[in-house]
Design an enzyme around this catalytic site. Structure first.
Site, PDB file in Angstrom:
ATOM      1  N   GLU A 198       9.154  -0.128 -11.485  1.00 51.70           N
ATOM      2  CA  GLU A 198       7.871  -0.132 -12.198  1.00 51.70           C
ATOM      3  C   GLU A 198       6.679   0.086 -11.262  1.00 51.70           C
ATOM      4  O   GLU A 198       5.811  -0.784 -11.114  1.00 51.70           O
ATOM      5  CB  GLU A 198       7.702  -1.437 -12.982  1.00 51.70           C
ATOM      6  CG  GLU A 198       8.710  -1.580 -14.095  1.00 51.70           C
ATOM      7  CD  GLU A 198       8.470  -2.803 -14.974  1.00 51.70           C
ATOM      8  OE1 GLU A 198       7.781  -3.743 -14.516  1.00 51.70           O
ATOM      9  OE2 GLU A 198       8.955  -2.809 -16.118  1.00 51.70           O
ATOM     10  N   GLU A 205      15.338  -1.296 -19.421  1.00 53.51           N
ATOM     11  CA  GLU A 205      15.273  -2.754 -19.572  1.00 53.51           C
ATOM     12  C   GLU A 205      14.836  -3.095 -20.990  1.00 53.51           C
ATOM     13  O   GLU A 205      13.989  -2.400 -21.570  1.00 53.51           O
ATOM     14  CB  GLU A 205      14.230  -3.370 -18.629  1.00 53.51           C
ATOM     15  CG  GLU A 205      14.530  -3.267 -17.154  1.00 53.51           C
ATOM     16  CD  GLU A 205      13.421  -3.909 -16.312  1.00 53.51           C
ATOM     17  OE1 GLU A 205      12.659  -4.745 -16.829  1.00 53.51           O
ATOM     18  OE2 GLU A 205      13.310  -3.549 -15.131  1.00 53.51           O
ATOM     19  N   CYS A 208       0.844  -1.185   0.000  1.00 53.68           N
ATOM     20  CA  CYS A 208       0.000   0.000   0.000  1.00 53.68           C
ATOM     21  C   CYS A 208       0.884   1.241   0.000  1.00 53.68           C
ATOM     22  O   CYS A 208       1.766   1.373   0.846  1.00 53.68           O
ATOM     23  CB  CYS A 208      -0.861  -0.049   1.265  1.00 53.68           C
ATOM     24  SG  CYS A 208      -1.727   1.479   1.560  1.00 53.68           S
ATOM     25  N   GLU A 232      11.401 -16.250 -13.284  1.00 56.88           N
ATOM     26  CA  GLU A 232      12.102 -15.684 -14.432  1.00 56.88           C
ATOM     27  C   GLU A 232      13.290 -16.528 -14.868  1.00 56.88           C
ATOM     28  O   GLU A 232      14.180 -16.043 -15.553  1.00 56.88           O
ATOM     29  CB  GLU A 232      12.508 -14.239 -14.128  1.00 56.88           C
ATOM     30  CG  GLU A 232      11.290 -13.326 -14.171  1.00 56.88           C
ATOM     31  CD  GLU A 232      11.563 -11.880 -13.790  1.00 56.88           C
ATOM     32  OE1 GLU A 232      12.589 -11.626 -13.132  1.00 56.88           O
ATOM     33  OE2 GLU A 232      10.735 -11.027 -14.142  1.00 56.88           O
ATOM     34  N   PHE A 277      13.539 -18.693 -17.056  1.00 56.00           N
ATOM     35  CA  PHE A 277      13.680 -18.849 -18.508  1.00 56.00           C
ATOM     36  C   PHE A 277      13.571 -17.528 -19.248  1.00 56.00           C
ATOM     37  O   PHE A 277      13.376 -17.489 -20.450  1.00 56.00           O
ATOM     38  CB  PHE A 277      12.665 -19.864 -19.038  1.00 56.00           C
ATOM     39  CG  PHE A 277      12.885 -21.241 -18.476  1.00 56.00           C
ATOM     40  CD1 PHE A 277      14.128 -21.866 -18.623  1.00 56.00           C
ATOM     41  CD2 PHE A 277      11.895 -21.899 -17.777  1.00 56.00           C
ATOM     42  CE1 PHE A 277      14.360 -23.133 -18.079  1.00 56.00           C
ATOM     43  CE2 PHE A 277      12.113 -23.160 -17.239  1.00 56.00           C
ATOM     44  CZ  PHE A 277      13.348 -23.778 -17.384  1.00 56.00           C
ATOM     45  N   HIS A 278      13.673 -16.445 -18.504  1.00 62.18           N
ATOM     46  CA  HIS A 278      13.684 -15.135 -19.169  1.00 62.18           C
ATOM     47  C   HIS A 278      15.073 -14.910 -19.754  1.00 62.18           C
ATOM     48  O   HIS A 278      16.083 -15.191 -19.111  1.00 62.18           O
ATOM     49  CB  HIS A 278      13.369 -14.052 -18.132  1.00 62.18           C
ATOM     50  CG  HIS A 278      13.093 -12.702 -18.725  1.00 62.18           C
ATOM     51  ND1 HIS A 278      14.067 -11.954 -19.355  1.00 62.18           N
ATOM     52  CD2 HIS A 278      11.960 -11.975 -18.780  1.00 62.18           C
ATOM     53  CE1 HIS A 278      13.530 -10.816 -19.773  1.00 62.18           C
ATOM     54  NE2 HIS A 278      12.248 -10.804 -19.439  1.00 62.18           N
ATOM     55  N   CYS A 282      -7.423  -0.205   0.556  1.00 65.94           N
ATOM     56  CA  CYS A 282      -7.516  -0.425   2.004  1.00 65.94           C
ATOM     57  C   CYS A 282      -8.145   0.786   2.703  1.00 65.94           C
ATOM     58  O   CYS A 282      -8.278   1.852   2.104  1.00 65.94           O
ATOM     59  CB  CYS A 282      -6.125  -0.710   2.572  1.00 65.94           C
ATOM     60  SG  CYS A 282      -5.131   0.762   2.784  1.00 65.94           S
TER      61      CYS A 282
HETATM   62  C1  GAL Z   1      10.057  -5.929 -15.935  1.00 67.63           C
HETATM   63  C2  GAL Z   1      10.587  -5.877 -14.513  1.00 67.63           C
HETATM   64  C3  GAL Z   1      11.811  -6.732 -14.341  1.00 67.63           C
HETATM   65  C4  GAL Z   1      11.595  -8.091 -14.945  1.00 67.63           C
HETATM   66  C5  GAL Z   1      11.178  -7.935 -16.374  1.00 67.63           C
HETATM   67  C6  GAL Z   1      10.948  -9.238 -17.087  1.00 67.63           C
HETATM   68  O1  GAL Z   1       8.766  -5.485 -16.033  1.00 67.63           O
HETATM   69  O2  GAL Z   1      10.910  -4.548 -14.159  1.00 67.63           O
HETATM   70  O3  GAL Z   1      12.136  -6.828 -12.987  1.00 67.63           O
HETATM   71  O4  GAL Z   1      10.619  -8.768 -14.224  1.00 67.63           O
HETATM   72  O5  GAL Z   1       9.986  -7.211 -16.432  1.00 67.63           O
HETATM   73  O6  GAL Z   1      10.602  -9.023 -18.432  1.00 67.63           O
HETATM   74 ZN    ZN Z   2      -3.864   1.035   0.900  1.00 68.01          ZN
END
Ligand code: GAL
Ligand code: ZN
Length: 742
Positions: free
Chosen positions: A174, A329, A139, A377, A379-380, A181
Site C-alpha cells: 500500500e 486483502e 522517504c 492488529e 483484534f483484526h 525532506c
Molecule cells: C491494510 C494493510 C494490511 C493490514 C490491513 C488491516 O491496509 O495492507 O497490512 O494492516 O490493512 O485492515
Molecule cells: Zn524525502
C-alpha cells in the site's frame, strides 16, 4: 446485437500457463484463494505453523501473500540476510499445494536502518522529521533507502525469482503518503524544471503574480506547507503529481532490482479504496497486475449502499488495466480500525467475495490468515483467530467459500464488458477540492460519481470507471460528473465522442480550469458550449439542509415520454415511492419541503445557472431567484447526444434520467426485468460464454421473479430457487452470448 469486447484476461491466463508449466495441471485455472500470512510472528511455535497448513488445506486456500513486514527477520542486522526461514515456509506450503505471492518488505523498515541512516525517515509537511515507528515512514527519494531496498529485493529475487512456488511479486505494501525532506524538495525542483523548462513558464502556469508569489529561479520552489504556501493551487496540484511520480519511480526502482536478478514472475502493487493521495493510473503502469484491498463498512444501513460503493471501486481497479485484477486483502470477520468493529452477518462474506469475482477479480484474499498475538492488529479479523480452531463460524464460512470458488474456475480470466462508463478522476478531484469555492463545506465528488454509477447499476449494466486519461471511444454512454479540470484535449475527446454517436452526460462544475488549475477564459464548459448548446453563467452554493428542485420544463414531458404530464409540469409520476430511490442517499439529510417532494426531484449543494442557446431544456429550477431557469438539458450534436445536469440532484433523478437515456440509446441490461433495490447484477464473459451474477445485498429474502433469466441457462452456483434470493444470497449462471464478438 454487437458486443464490444474491450477487456481481456490475457495476463491471468499467462499466470495460469506458468503454474501449469510447473506440472501442476490440476491447479492451472484456480481462482486464487487465501490471504496475508505472517509466519515470522510464529517461528518459535512450529506446531502452530503445522496447524496453519492443515487448516489452510481444509479451507481450500491455495495462495498466501508473505513477507511484506518481514524486513527485521530477513535482515536482522545490516547486510546479514537470513532467508532460510522464509524459504522453508514457502517450500512447506508448496509441498501442500499452496503458492506464495512474495512481497518486498519496503513498507516497514527495520529499526537499525532508521538509526544508522536518519535520512530514510519522513519529514512532515510542517518540516518536522519523524522518528522511527509505524509503517509508511520512509522517504521515497532517499538514495540510502533506495539502496537498502534495492539490495534486499535483489537478495529475495536471487533466491525466489525462479522458484516454482512463488507465483507473483507483491511490491511493497500500500504505497502512500509523502515526504517533505530536503532530498524530496530537490527532486521536486528538478521535476518542475523538467516539466516547465523556464521559470517564466512556471510563473505563468501557477499564476504567481497573484499576491506577489513570483519565482525567480527553480531553487526557490518548496513543497506546500501549513506553515508556508498552501493556497497556490498550481503548486499544490503539481506537488501531488510529483508525489505520484516519485512513488511510481520508487516502485519502478524496486521492480528493476527484482528484474536485475531475472525474476520470472509478474508483479503487482496492492492499492487502497478510493485513495486520494496518489494517481493510481501511474502506479498501475509500473506493474503487470493490479490488486487492491477492500474494507467496507457493512451493516450500518442498507447493505446495498456499501455493496455498490465497493462495486464502483472494483470497477475502477479493473479499469486501471482493463484486465482481471486481484482482490488482495479483505477482512474475514470484523475490522479493528473502523469506528465500530461490526461482525459480518452470516453470508455477507460469501456475497462480497463473489462480488469481487463478478467484477473481474481472479482472487479472493484476506487479511489475515492467522490473527497476530500482540500490537495494533491483534483484534483484526482473521481466518484463524486466537482460539485457534477450525470450529468457528468464520472459519466455516471461509471454507465454504473456498469450496464454491473451486467450482467457478472457468470464470478465471474472463473479461468484463461494459457499454457505459463513469469518469472518476483523481487529478480532477485534487484540483477541485483545493479550489476554494464554490462550496468549501463539501463538493461531494465521490457521491456525485456514485449517483451516476448507481443509476447505471440499477439499470442492470456493467460499468467501467475510468480516469479522463483513458479512452472513451466505444462506449454508448459516458457520465462525467463534476469534471472541473480538463486535461489538455479533453474537450476534443468529448466532442469527438458525441459527434460520433455517443451519449455524454456532463454535470455542473465541469470544464472550469485547465491542467494547471487556471480558469478558462471565455465560455465554459470549456470548448464544449456548442456541443451542449449552453454556457455556465454562475454557480450557487447551497447551505447544508437547503434544497432546490428540478421540475419538468414546458414541453419536456413529450420528449421524456411522459405525455400524460404535459399539462402538469413535473408531477409525481417522475418520483418513485420512497424506497428504491433513497437507498443510496447520503446520510442525515432531511427533506426540507415535503410538498415539493412530490413535484420533482430535490437538489442540493450546488445549482448552476445556465444560459441556454440551442439545447432542449428538460428540467428547470423549482425555487430561488432562478426558479424556472434551465437545470437539465439535452442537445443532439453530430450523431450523438450531449446532456447537461446543472445541479446536484438526488439519486432518484439519476435513476429516472439514465433509464430514459439508456432506453433511447438502446443500451441493453444484462438481464431484462425489474432489479430489486437490494440486488446487484453483473457479468463476465469468456469466449462465447457469459457468466451472470445476481446478488442480494440485504439480510432479507428478496423476490427476483421480476428478472428474466431466459431459458438457456446453466446455474453454476445458488442452485434451487430462481424466484427468491435468500439473505446475502447469490445466483451465478452461465449462458451463451447472443451476437457477434468483435
Ligand atoms: C491494510 C494493510 C494490511 C493490514 C490491513 C488491516 O491496509 O495492507 O497490512 O494492516 O490493512 O485492515
Ligand atoms: Zn524525502
Amino acid at each position: 446485437m454487437l458486443f464490444f469486447v474491450r477487456n481481456c484476461g490475457f495476463f491471468m491466463r499467462e499466470l495460469s500457463v506458468k503454474i501449469g508449466g510447473n506440472g501442476k495441471n490440476m491447479r492451472r485455472k484456480k481462482i486464487l484463494y487465501g490471504g496475508d500470512y505472517n509466519p515470522e510472528q510464529w517461528l518459535k511455535e512450529p506446531e502452530i505453523l503445522e496447524k496453519d497448513i492443515a487448516y489452510m488445506k481444509e479451507a481450500r486456500i491455495n495462495t498466501v501473500s508473505m513477507g511484506m513486514f518481514s524486513w527485521a527477520m530477513l535482515e536482522p542486522e545490516e547486510g546479514q540476510y537470513r532467508m532460510g526461514w522464509l524459504e522453508e515456509r514457502i517450500e512447506q506450503l508448496y509441498r501442500n499445494g499452496i503458492f506464495t505471492i512474495l512481497s518486498t518488505p519496503s513498507g516497514a523498515r527495520p529499526r537499525w536502518l532508521a538509526q544508522a541512516y536518519p535520512e530514510v525517515l519522513r519529514v512532515r509537511e510542517d518540516r518536522v522529521r519523524q522518528i522511527f515507528g509505524e509503517r509508511h515512514n520512509h522517504c521515497y527519494t532517499s538514495p540510502m533507502y533506495r539502496e537498502k531496498v534495492g539490495r534486499m529485493n535483489r537478495e529475495l529475487a536471487k533466491r525466489f525469482g525462479k522458484h516454482p512456488a512463488v507465483v507473483m511479486w507483491h511490491v511493497s505494501n500500500e504505497y502512500g503518503g509523502e515526504c517533505h525532506c530536503p532530498l524530496c524538495q530537490e527532486a521536486f525542483r528538478e521535476w518542475l524544471e523538467r516539466k516547465y523548462g523556464t521559470v517564466e513558464a512556471l510563473n505563468d502556469a501557477w499564476c504567481t503574480t497573484f499576491w506577489s508569489r513570483r519565482y525567480s529561479s527553480f531553487a526557490q520552489a518548496e513543497s506546500p506547507s501549513s506553515i508556508g504556501e498552501w493556497e497556490l493551487h498550481g503548486l499544490t496540484l503539481d506537488w501531488k503529481r510529483f508525489v505520484t511520480a516519485q512513488t511510481a519511480d520508487f516502485a519502478r526502482h524496486e521492480i528493476a532490482a527484482l528484474k536485475e536478478e531475472g525474476i520470472t514472475q509478474p508483479t503487482t502493487v496492492n492499492l487502497m479504496y478510493d485513495y486520494q493521495q496518489l494517481n493510481y493510473d501511474e502506479l498501475a503502469k509500473c506493474v503487470d497486475v493490479v490488486s487492491w484491498d477492500s474494507y467496507p463498512v457493512w451493516h450500518e444501513g442498507e447493505d446495498i449502499v456499501p455493496a455498490l460503493d465497493q462495486a464502483m471501486q472494483h470497477d475502477y481497479m479493473r479499469c486501471l488495466k482493463h484486465k482481471p485484477y486481484l482482490l488482495m486483502e479483505s477482512c474475514p470477520s470484523s475490522l479493528n480500525w473502523q469506528r465500530v468493529s461490526k461482525l459480518k452477518r452470516p453470508g455477507l462474506l460469501t456475497a462480497s467475495g463473489l462480488q469481487a469475482i463478478a467484477h473481474g477479480s481472479d482472487s479472493v484474499m484476506y487479511f489475515q490468515i492467522r490473527q497476530s498475538r500482540g500490537a495494533s492488529e491483534k483484534f483484526h479479523g482473521a481466518v484463524i483467530d486466537h482460539y485457534g480452531g477450525t470450529d468457528t463460524r468464520v472459519f466455516q464460512e471461509v471454507k465454504a467459500i473456498g469450496e464454491v470458488l473451486e467450482t467457478l474456475e472457468e470464470i478465471k480470466g474472463a473479461a468484463v464488458k461494459a457499454d457505459v462508463a463513469v469518469i472518476y478522476d483523481v487529478e480532477n478531484r485534487w484540483a477541485m477540492e483545493d479550489a476554494q469555492g464554490p462550496r468549501n463545506d463539501g463538493l461531494f465528488y465521490h457521491e456525485a460519481a456514485m449517483k451516476s454509477y448507481t443509476a447505471f447499476k440499477r439499470l442492470g449494466l456493467n460499468v467501467d470507471v475510468i480516469s479522463q486519461a483513458q479512452e472513451i471511444e466505444g462506449y454508448r454512454m459516458v457520465a462525467a460528473p463534476m469534471l472541473y479540470l480538463f486535461r489538455d484535449g479533453m474537450e476534443e475527446k468529448i466532442r469527438h465522442f458525441v459527434a460520433g454517436g455517443g451519449c455524454f452526460v456532463l454535470t455542473y462544475w465541469s470544464g472550469v480550469v485547465d491542467e494547471t488549475d487556471r480558469c478558462f477564459l471565455g465560455k465554459t464548459p470549456h470548448g464544449l458550449t456548442d456541443v451542449f448548446g449552453l454556457r455556465r453563467a454562475e454557480i450557487d452554493g447551497l447551505y447544508d439542509g437547503e434544497v432546490n428542485g428540478l421540475v419538468l420544463a414546458k414541453d419536456a414531458a413529450k420528449i421524456l415520454g411522459k405525455d400524460d404530464l404535459a399539462e402538469e409540469n413535473g408531477r409525481d409520476d417522475l418520483v418513485r415511492e420512497k424506497g428504491k430511490g433513497d437507498l443510496a442517499e447520503e446520510k442525515g439529510t432531511a427533506f426540507a419541503d415535503r410538498d415539493f417532494r412530490v413535484k420533482g426531484y430535490e437538489c442540493r449543494n450546488l445549482c448552476e445557472l445556465l444560459e441556454v442557446e440551442d439545447a432542449q431544456v428538460l428540467f428547470t429550477y423549482a425555487s430561488a431567484f432562478y426558479q424556472g431557469s434551465p437545470a437539465v438539458t439535452v442537445k443532439a450534436f453530430g450523431k450523438g447526444k450531449a446532456c447537461y445536469v446543472a445541479a446536484d440532484a438526488k439519486q432518484r433523478f439519476y435513476d429516472d434520467f439514465y433509464a430514459w437515456l439508456a432506453g433511447q440509446e438502446e443500451v441493453c441490461p444484462i438481464l431484462e426485468g425489474e432489479i430489486p433495490a437490494e440486488v446487484e447484477v453483473s457479468s463476465r464473459t469468456a469466449g462465447e460464454w457469459e457468466y451472470v451474477f445476481v446478488q442480494n445485498f440485504s439480510d432479507r429474502e428478496v423476490d427476483i421473479r421480476g428478472l428474466n433469466f431466459g431459458d438457456d441457462i446453466e446455474i453454476l452456483y445458488g442452485r434451487g430457487d430462481l424466484e427468491r434470493l435468500q439473505a446475502y444470497g447469490s445466483v451465478i449462471m452461465k449462458r451463451k452470448m447472443e451476437g457477434e464478438i468483435s
